[in-house]
Design a protein around this motif. Sequence first.
Motif, PDB file in Angstrom:
ATOM      1  N   VAL A  97       0.877  -1.262   0.066  1.00 26.98           N
ATOM      2  CA  VAL A  97       0.133  -0.055  -0.065  1.00 26.98           C
ATOM      3  C   VAL A  97       0.776   1.227   0.017  1.00 26.98           C
ATOM      4  CG1 VAL A  97      -1.686   1.439   1.316  1.00 26.98           C
ATOM      5  CG2 VAL A  97      -1.943  -1.082   1.270  1.00 26.98           C
ATOM      6  N   MET A  98       0.514   2.315  -0.794  1.00 27.28           N
ATOM      7  CA  MET A  98       1.175   3.624  -0.895  1.00 27.28           C
ATOM      8  C   MET A  98       0.130   4.549  -0.709  1.00 27.28           C
ATOM      9  SD  MET A  98       3.816   5.147  -3.472  1.00 27.28           S
ATOM     10  CE  MET A  98       2.519   5.452  -4.716  1.00 27.28           C
ATOM     11  N   MET A  99       0.485   5.226   0.417  1.00 29.19           N
ATOM     12  CA  MET A  99      -0.441   6.268   0.841  1.00 29.19           C
ATOM     13  C   MET A  99      -0.271   7.406  -0.333  1.00 29.19           C
ATOM     14  SD  MET A  99      -1.572   4.590   3.419  1.00 29.19           S
ATOM     15  CE  MET A  99      -2.815   6.173   3.788  1.00 29.19           C
ATOM     16  N   LEU A 100      -1.379   7.864  -1.053  1.00 32.80           N
ATOM     17  CA  LEU A 100      -1.370   9.010  -1.964  1.00 32.80           C
ATOM     18  C   LEU A 100      -2.565   9.796  -1.508  1.00 32.80           C
ATOM     19  CD1 LEU A 100       0.064   9.864  -4.609  1.00 32.80           C
ATOM     20  CD2 LEU A 100      -1.839   8.721  -5.609  1.00 32.80           C
ATOM     21  N   THR A 101      -2.020  11.032  -0.827  1.00 32.87           N
ATOM     22  CA  THR A 101      -3.091  11.931  -0.109  1.00 32.87           C
ATOM     23  C   THR A 101      -2.626  13.174   0.001  1.00 32.87           C
ATOM     24  OG1 THR A 101      -4.154  12.071   1.994  1.00 32.87           O
ATOM     25  CG2 THR A 101      -1.889  11.348   1.911  1.00 32.87           C
ATOM     26  N   TYR A 102      -3.414  14.049   0.528  1.00 34.52           N
ATOM     27  CA  TYR A 102      -3.446  15.489   0.682  1.00 34.52           C
ATOM     28  C   TYR A 102      -3.027  15.822   2.003  1.00 34.52           C
ATOM     29  CZ  TYR A 102      -4.129  20.143  -1.648  1.00 34.52           C
ATOM     30  OH  TYR A 102      -3.869  21.107  -2.319  1.00 34.52           O
ATOM     31  N   SER A 103      -2.918  14.704   3.030  1.00 32.46           N
ATOM     32  CA  SER A 103      -2.737  14.882   4.518  1.00 32.46           C
ATOM     33  C   SER A 103      -1.175  14.700   4.710  1.00 32.46           C
ATOM     34  CB  SER A 103      -3.610  14.026   5.181  1.00 32.46           C
ATOM     35  OG  SER A 103      -5.072  14.168   4.900  1.00 32.46           O
ATOM     36  N   HIS A 104      -0.572  15.562   5.357  1.00 31.29           N
ATOM     37  CA  HIS A 104       0.911  15.431   5.791  1.00 31.29           C
ATOM     38  C   HIS A 104       1.067  15.916   7.099  1.00 31.29           C
ATOM     39  CE1 HIS A 104       1.389  19.824   5.137  1.00 31.29           C
ATOM     40  NE2 HIS A 104       1.022  19.569   4.071  1.00 31.29           N
ATOM     41  N   GLU A 105       0.060  15.515   7.994  1.00 27.53           N
ATOM     42  CA  GLU A 105       0.237  16.046   9.269  1.00 27.53           C
ATOM     43  C   GLU A 105       1.357  14.891  10.030  1.00 27.53           C
ATOM     44  OE1 GLU A 105      -2.611  15.330   7.889  1.00 27.53           O
ATOM     45  OE2 GLU A 105      -3.923  17.169   8.078  1.00 27.53           O
ATOM     46  N   THR A 106       1.972  15.325  11.164  1.00 30.18           N
ATOM     47  CA  THR A 106       2.951  14.395  11.564  1.00 30.18           C
ATOM     48  C   THR A 106       2.280  13.144  11.979  1.00 30.18           C
ATOM     49  OG1 THR A 106       4.475  16.197  12.119  1.00 30.18           O
ATOM     50  CG2 THR A 106       4.592  14.248  13.345  1.00 30.18           C
ATOM     51  N   GLU A 107       1.377  13.193  12.880  1.00 29.01           N
ATOM     52  CA  GLU A 107       0.721  11.897  13.420  1.00 29.01           C
ATOM     53  C   GLU A 107       0.084  10.964  12.416  1.00 29.01           C
ATOM     54  OE1 GLU A 107      -0.368   9.178  16.099  1.00 29.01           O
ATOM     55  OE2 GLU A 107       0.651  10.977  16.340  1.00 29.01           O
ATOM     56  N   THR A 108      -0.377  11.609  11.434  1.00 29.71           N
ATOM     57  CA  THR A 108      -1.057  10.697  10.153  1.00 29.71           C
ATOM     58  C   THR A 108       0.220  10.004   9.652  1.00 29.71           C
ATOM     59  OG1 THR A 108      -2.620  12.347   9.915  1.00 29.71           O
ATOM     60  CG2 THR A 108      -2.520  10.828   8.145  1.00 29.71           C
ATOM     61  N   VAL A 109       1.174  10.560   9.164  1.00 25.59           N
ATOM     62  CA  VAL A 109       2.317  10.211   8.433  1.00 25.59           C
ATOM     63  C   VAL A 109       2.903   8.921   9.407  1.00 25.59           C
ATOM     64  CG1 VAL A 109       4.383  10.412   7.438  1.00 25.59           C
ATOM     65  CG2 VAL A 109       2.763  12.297   7.174  1.00 25.59           C
ATOM     66  N   ARG A 110       2.957   9.156  10.610  1.00 25.79           N
ATOM     67  CA  ARG A 110       3.751   8.415  11.605  1.00 25.79           C
ATOM     68  C   ARG A 110       2.911   7.096  11.672  1.00 25.79           C
ATOM     69  NH1 ARG A 110       3.144   6.174  16.082  1.00 25.79           N
ATOM     70  NH2 ARG A 110       1.352   7.607  16.788  1.00 25.79           N
ATOM     71  N   GLU A 111       1.551   7.002  11.807  1.00 23.84           N
ATOM     72  CA  GLU A 111       0.639   6.183  12.071  1.00 23.84           C
ATOM     73  C   GLU A 111       0.472   5.084  10.671  1.00 23.84           C
ATOM     74  OE1 GLU A 111      -2.168   3.751  14.540  1.00 23.84           O
ATOM     75  OE2 GLU A 111      -0.278   5.278  14.802  1.00 23.84           O
ATOM     76  N   ALA A 112       0.504   5.945   9.581  1.00 22.77           N
ATOM     77  CA  ALA A 112       0.508   5.238   8.399  1.00 22.77           C
ATOM     78  C   ALA A 112       1.565   4.396   8.052  1.00 22.77           C
ATOM     79  CB  ALA A 112       0.144   6.272   7.037  1.00 22.77           C
ATOM     80  N   LEU A 113       2.884   4.854   8.304  1.00 19.40           N
ATOM     81  CA  LEU A 113       3.905   4.094   8.150  1.00 19.40           C
ATOM     82  C   LEU A 113       4.207   3.025   9.259  1.00 19.40           C
ATOM     83  CD1 LEU A 113       6.635   7.006   7.246  1.00 19.40           C
ATOM     84  CD2 LEU A 113       5.319   5.436   5.625  1.00 19.40           C
ATOM     85  N   ARG A 114       3.948   3.109  10.358  1.00 19.28           N
ATOM     86  CA  ARG A 114       3.445   2.315  11.721  1.00 19.28           C
ATOM     87  C   ARG A 114       2.879   0.994  11.057  1.00 19.28           C
ATOM     88  NH1 ARG A 114       1.173   0.413  15.928  1.00 19.28           N
ATOM     89  NH2 ARG A 114      -0.791   1.897  15.539  1.00 19.28           N
ATOM     90  N   LEU A 115       1.728   1.269  10.531  1.00 19.67           N
ATOM     91  CA  LEU A 115       0.663   0.241  10.314  1.00 19.67           C
ATOM     92  C   LEU A 115       0.981  -0.504   8.855  1.00 19.67           C
ATOM     93  CD1 LEU A 115      -2.554   2.257  10.918  1.00 19.67           C
ATOM     94  CD2 LEU A 115      -1.622   0.385  12.265  1.00 19.67           C
ATOM     95  N   GLY A 116       2.217  -0.277   8.212  1.00 21.52           N
ATOM     96  CA  GLY A 116       2.747  -1.105   7.329  1.00 21.52           C
ATOM     97  C   GLY A 116       2.607  -0.456   5.885  1.00 21.52           C
ATOM     98  N   ALA A 117       2.253   1.128   5.442  1.00 24.70           N
ATOM     99  CA  ALA A 117       2.310   1.754   4.413  1.00 24.70           C
ATOM    100  C   ALA A 117       3.625   1.472   3.889  1.00 24.70           C
ATOM    101  CB  ALA A 117       1.779   3.053   4.352  1.00 24.70           C
ATOM    102  N   GLY A 118       3.772   1.068   2.614  1.00 21.25           N
ATOM    103  CA  GLY A 118       5.266   1.195   1.979  1.00 21.25           C
ATOM    104  C   GLY A 118       5.809   2.451   1.410  1.00 21.25           C
TER     105      GLY A 118
END
Length: 256
Positions: A97-118
Amino acid sequence: MRGGPVRPSENDHFPPSAPTPPPLRLLVADDNPVVRAGLTALLSGRPDTTVVAQATDGREAYEAALRHRPDVVLLDVRMPGVDGISALPHLVRLAPVMMLTYSHETETVREALRLGAGGYLVHGEFTTEQLVRAVRDVREGRPHVTPGAARALLTELREDAPAHTKPQPLSTEPIFSPHPLSQLQRPVGQSFRSGFRLSTREAEIMDLIASGMTNQQIADACFISEKTVKNHINRIFAKLHSTTRSQAAAKWLGVA
């Protein structure tokens, strides 16, 4: 014996040319129809990628991934119903999974990568070729993060650093750079969007248009009148050479 051209005999064998690999099969999950249509048009018109399914929220994305088994899922963060972060742990069991988004809040980025986003790409920070390369790399297990997401992670790391590791001021005297600060710090997406020549306020309003807000919602968010919003939009459309909100949003997001 006289020399002459050597002709290949029937016993000579040449290795066959390598077969062209099949295009990567992609699933695009985003609730914004402009983004979905733009990405699908970009990625399906190439020999190395194709979009096999689209989804408007995390639940649809999971069902489509089960049905189509894509090579990579392109996933937005904010979607109605099941959002991208909630769907992510389930989707990574089926495909990278690659996140492709308009959101770049610190918590969102950290959580997405923690949950396995490549990977984590922020709209407006990449070209089509960079997007395709990132998709290919994520498929092979090589992570990709655009500057806005990387900046968010660095900010968190610096804030979490122990006090003794943080640099202390060397002097009470100001330290001047030989270059103006405005030349050293480039806003997110400037390299891609600078050609539009939008003012700071116009760029802010264009961000809100791309997120799907109405004129009244934009007026409320910016504490200005709806008439002022319309005036800004007219100038934005002229600078983006667009006649509709969807056309302007597609250009602003880089999916036109």
